[in-house]
Design a protein around this motif. Structure first.
Motif, PDB file in Angstrom:
ATOM      1  N   GLU A 577      50.182  36.093  39.641  1.00 40.40           N
ATOM      2  CA  GLU A 577      51.138  37.189  39.560  1.00 40.40           C
ATOM      3  C   GLU A 577      50.786  38.136  38.422  1.00 40.40           C
ATOM      4  O   GLU A 577      50.897  39.352  38.551  1.00 40.40           O
ATOM      5  CB  GLU A 577      52.548  36.629  39.346  1.00 40.40           C
ATOM      6  N   GLY A 578      50.353  37.580  37.279  1.00 45.15           N
ATOM      7  CA  GLY A 578      49.990  38.417  36.147  1.00 45.15           C
ATOM      8  C   GLY A 578      48.854  39.367  36.475  1.00 45.15           C
ATOM      9  O   GLY A 578      48.855  40.542  36.085  1.00 45.15           O
ATOM     10  N   HIS A 579      47.850  38.878  37.195  1.00 47.46           N
ATOM     11  CA  HIS A 579      46.732  39.733  37.589  1.00 47.46           C
ATOM     12  C   HIS A 579      47.216  40.851  38.515  1.00 47.46           C
ATOM     13  O   HIS A 579      46.776  42.002  38.410  1.00 47.46           O
ATOM     14  CB  HIS A 579      45.645  38.895  38.288  1.00 47.46           C
ATOM     15  N   GLN A 580      48.117  40.480  39.415  1.00 50.52           N
ATOM     16  CA  GLN A 580      48.623  41.486  40.348  1.00 50.52           C
ATOM     17  C   GLN A 580      49.397  42.580  39.613  1.00 50.52           C
ATOM     18  O   GLN A 580      49.305  43.764  39.954  1.00 50.52           O
ATOM     19  CB  GLN A 580      49.529  40.815  41.400  1.00 50.52           C
ATOM     20  N   ARG A 581      50.132  42.205  38.586  1.00 50.23           N
ATOM     21  CA  ARG A 581      50.864  43.204  37.809  1.00 50.23           C
ATOM     22  C   ARG A 581      49.905  44.156  37.095  1.00 50.23           C
ATOM     23  O   ARG A 581      50.140  45.357  37.036  1.00 50.23           O
ATOM     24  CB  ARG A 581      51.761  42.517  36.779  1.00 50.23           C
ATOM     25  N   VAL A 582      48.846  43.596  36.532  1.00 49.90           N
ATOM     26  CA  VAL A 582      47.872  44.438  35.830  1.00 49.90           C
ATOM     27  C   VAL A 582      47.195  45.384  36.820  1.00 49.90           C
ATOM     28  O   VAL A 582      47.008  46.580  36.539  1.00 49.90           O
ATOM     29  CB  VAL A 582      46.838  43.562  35.094  1.00 49.90           C
ATOM     30  N   LEU A 583      46.835  44.871  38.005  1.00 54.00           N
ATOM     31  CA  LEU A 583      46.217  45.725  39.022  1.00 54.00           C
ATOM     32  C   LEU A 583      47.177  46.843  39.439  1.00 54.00           C
ATOM     33  O   LEU A 583      46.769  48.003  39.600  1.00 54.00           O
ATOM     34  CB  LEU A 583      45.829  44.886  40.249  1.00 54.00           C
ATOM     35  N   ALA A 584      48.449  46.483  39.606  1.00 51.99           N
ATOM     36  CA  ALA A 584      49.432  47.503  39.995  1.00 51.99           C
ATOM     37  C   ALA A 584      49.568  48.572  38.917  1.00 51.99           C
ATOM     38  O   ALA A 584      49.708  49.771  39.218  1.00 51.99           O
ATOM     39  CB  ALA A 584      50.787  46.837  40.252  1.00 51.99           C
ATOM     40  N   LEU A 610      43.938  38.770  31.019  1.00 53.20           N
ATOM     41  CA  LEU A 610      44.038  39.104  32.441  1.00 53.20           C
ATOM     42  C   LEU A 610      42.983  40.140  32.829  1.00 53.20           C
ATOM     43  O   LEU A 610      42.379  40.052  33.907  1.00 53.20           O
ATOM     44  CB  LEU A 610      45.440  39.621  32.760  1.00 53.20           C
ATOM     45  N   LEU A 611      42.741  41.112  31.958  1.00 56.78           N
ATOM     46  CA  LEU A 611      41.693  42.106  32.232  1.00 56.78           C
ATOM     47  C   LEU A 611      40.328  41.436  32.322  1.00 56.78           C
ATOM     48  O   LEU A 611      39.508  41.775  33.184  1.00 56.78           O
ATOM     49  CB  LEU A 611      41.696  43.175  31.135  1.00 56.78           C
ATOM     50  N   GLY A 612      40.086  40.460  31.424  1.00 56.89           N
ATOM     51  CA  GLY A 612      38.818  39.735  31.485  1.00 56.89           C
ATOM     52  C   GLY A 612      38.655  38.978  32.785  1.00 56.89           C
ATOM     53  O   GLY A 612      37.569  38.976  33.388  1.00 56.89           O
ATOM     54  N   ASP A 613      39.745  38.319  33.229  1.00 52.84           N
ATOM     55  CA  ASP A 613      39.688  37.598  34.508  1.00 52.84           C
ATOM     56  C   ASP A 613      39.387  38.553  35.666  1.00 52.84           C
ATOM     57  O   ASP A 613      38.563  38.258  36.543  1.00 52.84           O
ATOM     58  CB  ASP A 613      41.019  36.891  34.775  1.00 52.84           C
ATOM     59  N   LEU A 614      40.058  39.720  35.666  1.00 56.14           N
ATOM     60  CA  LEU A 614      39.882  40.675  36.764  1.00 56.14           C
ATOM     61  C   LEU A 614      38.476  41.264  36.768  1.00 56.14           C
ATOM     62  O   LEU A 614      37.898  41.498  37.839  1.00 56.14           O
ATOM     63  CB  LEU A 614      40.929  41.784  36.654  1.00 56.14           C
ATOM     64  N   ALA A 617      36.242  38.643  38.157  1.00 55.64           N
ATOM     65  CA  ALA A 617      36.416  38.508  39.603  1.00 55.64           C
ATOM     66  C   ALA A 617      35.938  39.736  40.372  1.00 55.64           C
ATOM     67  O   ALA A 617      35.984  39.748  41.600  1.00 55.64           O
ATOM     68  CB  ALA A 617      37.897  38.271  39.912  1.00 55.64           C
ATOM     69  N   GLY A 618      35.489  40.766  39.656  1.00 56.42           N
ATOM     70  CA  GLY A 618      34.975  41.958  40.322  1.00 56.42           C
ATOM     71  C   GLY A 618      36.041  42.894  40.832  1.00 56.42           C
ATOM     72  O   GLY A 618      35.754  43.775  41.644  1.00 56.42           O
ATOM     73  N   GLU A 619      37.287  42.737  40.360  1.00 53.58           N
ATOM     74  CA  GLU A 619      38.373  43.589  40.821  1.00 53.58           C
ATOM     75  C   GLU A 619      38.427  44.916  40.063  1.00 53.58           C
ATOM     76  O   GLU A 619      38.865  45.928  40.606  1.00 53.58           O
ATOM     77  CB  GLU A 619      39.715  42.859  40.671  1.00 53.58           C
ATOM     78  N   ILE A 620      38.040  44.921  38.794  1.00 56.30           N
ATOM     79  CA  ILE A 620      38.087  46.135  37.987  1.00 56.30           C
ATOM     80  C   ILE A 620      36.787  46.272  37.206  1.00 56.30           C
ATOM     81  O   ILE A 620      35.975  45.338  37.142  1.00 56.30           O
ATOM     82  CB  ILE A 620      39.277  46.121  37.000  1.00 56.30           C
ATOM     83  N   ARG A 627      39.108  52.206  28.675  1.00 49.02           N
ATOM     84  CA  ARG A 627      39.828  52.490  29.906  1.00 49.02           C
ATOM     85  C   ARG A 627      39.282  51.605  31.032  1.00 49.02           C
ATOM     86  O   ARG A 627      38.107  51.226  31.028  1.00 49.02           O
ATOM     87  CB  ARG A 627      39.675  53.973  30.303  1.00 49.02           C
ATOM     88  N   TYR A 628      40.158  51.304  31.958  1.00 50.84           N
ATOM     89  CA  TYR A 628      39.772  50.446  33.072  1.00 50.84           C
ATOM     90  C   TYR A 628      40.087  51.151  34.395  1.00 50.84           C
ATOM     91  O   TYR A 628      41.052  51.910  34.502  1.00 50.84           O
ATOM     92  CB  TYR A 628      40.528  49.106  33.008  1.00 50.84           C
ATOM     93  N   GLU A 629      39.229  50.884  35.384  1.00 46.65           N
ATOM     94  CA  GLU A 629      39.398  51.459  36.714  1.00 46.65           C
ATOM     95  C   GLU A 629      39.282  50.342  37.747  1.00 46.65           C
ATOM     96  O   GLU A 629      38.700  49.283  37.488  1.00 46.65           O
ATOM     97  CB  GLU A 629      38.315  52.519  36.992  1.00 46.65           C
ATOM     98  N   LEU A 630      39.838  50.597  38.933  1.00 46.45           N
ATOM     99  CA  LEU A 630      39.592  49.681  40.039  1.00 46.45           C
ATOM    100  C   LEU A 630      38.113  49.682  40.355  1.00 46.45           C
ATOM    101  O   LEU A 630      37.417  50.695  40.176  1.00 46.45           O
ATOM    102  CB  LEU A 630      40.403  50.099  41.260  1.00 46.45           C
TER     103      LEU A 630
END
Length: 634
Positions: A577-584, A610-614, A617-620, A627-630
């Protein structure tokens, strides 16, 4: 009812306590008025006095709650503290006068009448109405040829569920252990009915060998109490509430986390004792915790029949002895990794975090994989790993919860095996719960005189062994996880997976854990089909092939590229859920860590994890400095 004269030696000191309390308040009020004259600011001094009175009242209430079980006595103590605080603040503002002192004395002495009545002066002998239980004790138990000659019941205190006494034992002749061992004789001496309970525990206030004895005549646990949900875990204390004590006075608790440590434990109970349901309540309470992230692993010596709930939802699911070995090997590797991390970073102990969660491995019916007869190929290795993790793992956040129906050291492989005693002693240093069983020898494993064969036939009824110093050693009934809760709550909980570093340390069998669970389930289906078709199966126990004993099978170990690809797939599946919130938040245009913190509601450290995990995982990806992008946009 028998009314007799019983001598109670009190002396003058107990009689002076209320006078001393009133006098101390008057002195404090005088000091406060002097402070007002010196500073010239009544309001400021009043605020100081109110703050000090509040702190003292909280500390006093905490002590009273832990040491006084009688609710009416607790209410008197709380009322006295409240009156004292209000009076002191009022006098600080309005001034000290004879009228104010008179009001204090009137209220204070009115609240102290029970204190004086229960503590007569010196040689004055109090006329007390001795209860029927006191008479029966004197006639049957305390007599020269009774079970505890010379002992007596004192200070009766009615409680909602029955009545509580101070059991006065003979110093140097009798003790708590003897009293517990004689429980069956004591029940007979008191002429208790089958549905009445006798609780014997250490006295919280009196000196040894005095004992607290409670007779429960209106049991509050005859009906089951539903599990309260994830709130059963108290993040402030690190304890999981197990259920109410047999007299309804307080709640038993499982010590999960203390400062710098994760604890395991051992649960023993016979068929129908509620052992597996208790384990489920502990596991779900920890799995749902946001403050103490915990990964749940589950193995079952009976192939998954003990808890289908945990077998369906735990992060690692072991249905066979070989898979339980793989689970323990992986836990051991994670433990070694964290020990090295602690040494390099000079860390003391363990604090759970999203990027370093606690790791609790549960093995139900543990006697089967540890049995030399049932697991000839790997029993010794399993015992070694279990004893090592139980001894060393807690301080780096790796712990074991074992459970068994076996009432002896057979639960850990049997007496005389290399590691059985080490497993027993180290697990019980954390938690021990003895539940109902037909074999009284279970008490030998826990080193207590409690006989589980005498427990009432209530699922979930158990006895907490050697709890925290301020906790009660009394029977309790564990919460019941209802069928409706079993359907709803596992789906609501986000069951955690290992952080990428720990997953890599475990190896390829962690990445293949879901596939391995599916394979074991398919093998069970094939056995069912074969047996129903009348096909004979070879059920002999064969040694485990050397290539599959370790947590990493070198014959099927993938290349680094394949390993990285599998890790990426697992990371994508493990988005929480935490990753999903960061992505949102990133999708909404909040691309800096500071903006994400404000939007997602997490701490700065959690957001960075959470940013490190994403990113892993190749999500961001990083779209510029800070700054971070999808991933697609970058």
């Amino acid at each position: 009812m028998d009314t007799r004269s019983e001598p109670v030696a009190g002396g003058l000191r107990p009689q002076l306590v209320p006078h001393a309390a009133v006098g101390a308040l008057v002195v404090a009020a005088g000091a406060a008025r002097i402070a007002v004259h010196v500073t010239g600011d009544e309001q400021q001094v009043a605020v100081w006095v109110a703050g000090a009175a509040f702190v003292i009242a909280v500390v006093a209430a905490t002590k009273v709650r832990g040491r006084v079980f009688d609710r009416r006595a607790r209410r008197r103590a709380y009322t006295f503290a409240a009156v004292a605080g209000v009076w002191l603040v009022s006098v600080t503002v309005a001034g000290l006068s004879l009228g104010a002192v008179g009001i204090l004395m009137a209220f204070g002495y009115a609240l102290s009448t029970h204190w004086w009545r229960s503590r007569p002066v010196g040689l004055i002998q109090q006329k007390t109405s001795r209860s029927e239980y006191q008479r029966l004790w004197s006639e049957n138990v305390g007599r020269p040829d009774g079970a505890l000659p010379g002992s007596s019941l004192r200070d009766p205190q009615p409680i909602k569920a029955g009545i509580r006494y101070t059991l006065r034992l003979r110093p140097g002749k009798q003790d708590l252990g003897m009293t517990i061992a004689a429980a069956k004789k004591l029940r007979g001496g008191l002429r208790l009915q089958a549905d009445q309970e006798l609780l014997i525990e250490a006295h919280p206030t009196e000196r040894e060998p005095d004992v607290l004895l409670t007779i429960v005549t209106r049991s509050p646990i005859r009906s089951s109490v539903d599990w309260p949900g994830p709130e059963a875990f108290d993040s402030a204390s690190g304890r999981v509430t197990l259920g109410p004590y047999a007299d309804g006075e307080g709640l038993a608790a499982w010590r999960a986390y203390t400062e710098h440590r994760l604890w395991g434990g051992y649960v023993q109970g016979g068929t129908g004792s509620g052992k597996s349901r208790l384990i489920e309540s502990v596991a779900m309470s920890l799995a749902a915790s946001a403050s103490h992230p915990t990964v749940i692993l589950y193995g079952d010596g009976q192939g998954g029949a003990s808890s289908p709930l945990l077998m369906a939802h735990a992060d690692f699911r072991a249905r066979t002895h070989q898979q339980i070995l793989v689970m323990l090997e992986g836990m051991h590797l994670v433990m070694l990794l964290r020990q090295d991390e602690n040494a390099i970073a000079a860390l003391e102990g363990f604090t759970p975090a999203g990027d370093r969660p606690g790791l609790l491995g549960i093995i139900d019916e543990c006697h089967k994989p540890m049995s030399k007869l049932e697991n000839a190929g790997a029993w010794q290795r399993i015992q070694y790993l279990a004893s090592t993790i139980a001894r060393e793992g807690g301080k780096v956040g790796v712990a074991l919860l074992l459970a068994s129906q076996a009432p002896t050291l057979d639960a850990f492989g049997g007496a005389g095996t290399p590691s059985a005693e080490a497993i027993r002693s180290n697990l019980l240093a954390g938690n021990g719960v003895m539940m109902r069983g037909k074999d009284p020898n279970a008490k030998s494993v826990f080193k207590v005189d409690v006989d589980p064969s005498q427990f009432p036939p209530l699922p979930g009824y158990g006895y907490l062994i050697d709890p925290d110093p301020e906790a009660r050693s009394a029977p309790f009934r564990s919460y019941y996880v209802s069928n409706e809760q079993r359907k709803v709550w596992p789906k609501r909980i986000t069951w955690r997976s290992l952080d990428p570093g720990s997953a890599a340390a475990w190896g390829v069998t962690y990445l293949r854990r879901h596939q391995m669970a599916d394979e074991a389930l398919e093998a069970a289906r094939q056995r069912i089909a074969a047996r129903r078709a009348g096909v004979a199966l070879d059920v002999s126990v064969a040694p485990v092939p050397p290539s599959t004993v370790g947590a990493i099978d070198l014959q099927v170990f993938p290349s680094w590229q394949e390993f990285a690809a599998r890790a990426e797939q697992e990371a994508r599946r493990a988005l929480r859920e935490g990753h999903q919130r960061v992505l949102a938040a990133i999708r909404a245009g909040h691309r800096t860590p500071k903006a994400i913190v404000e939007t997602a509601g997490y701490s700065e450290r959690q957001v960075h994890n959470l940013l490190g995990d994403l990113m892993e995982a190749g999500e961001i990806a990083k779209g510029g400095y800070g700054r971070y992008e999808l991933a697609g946009a970058a």
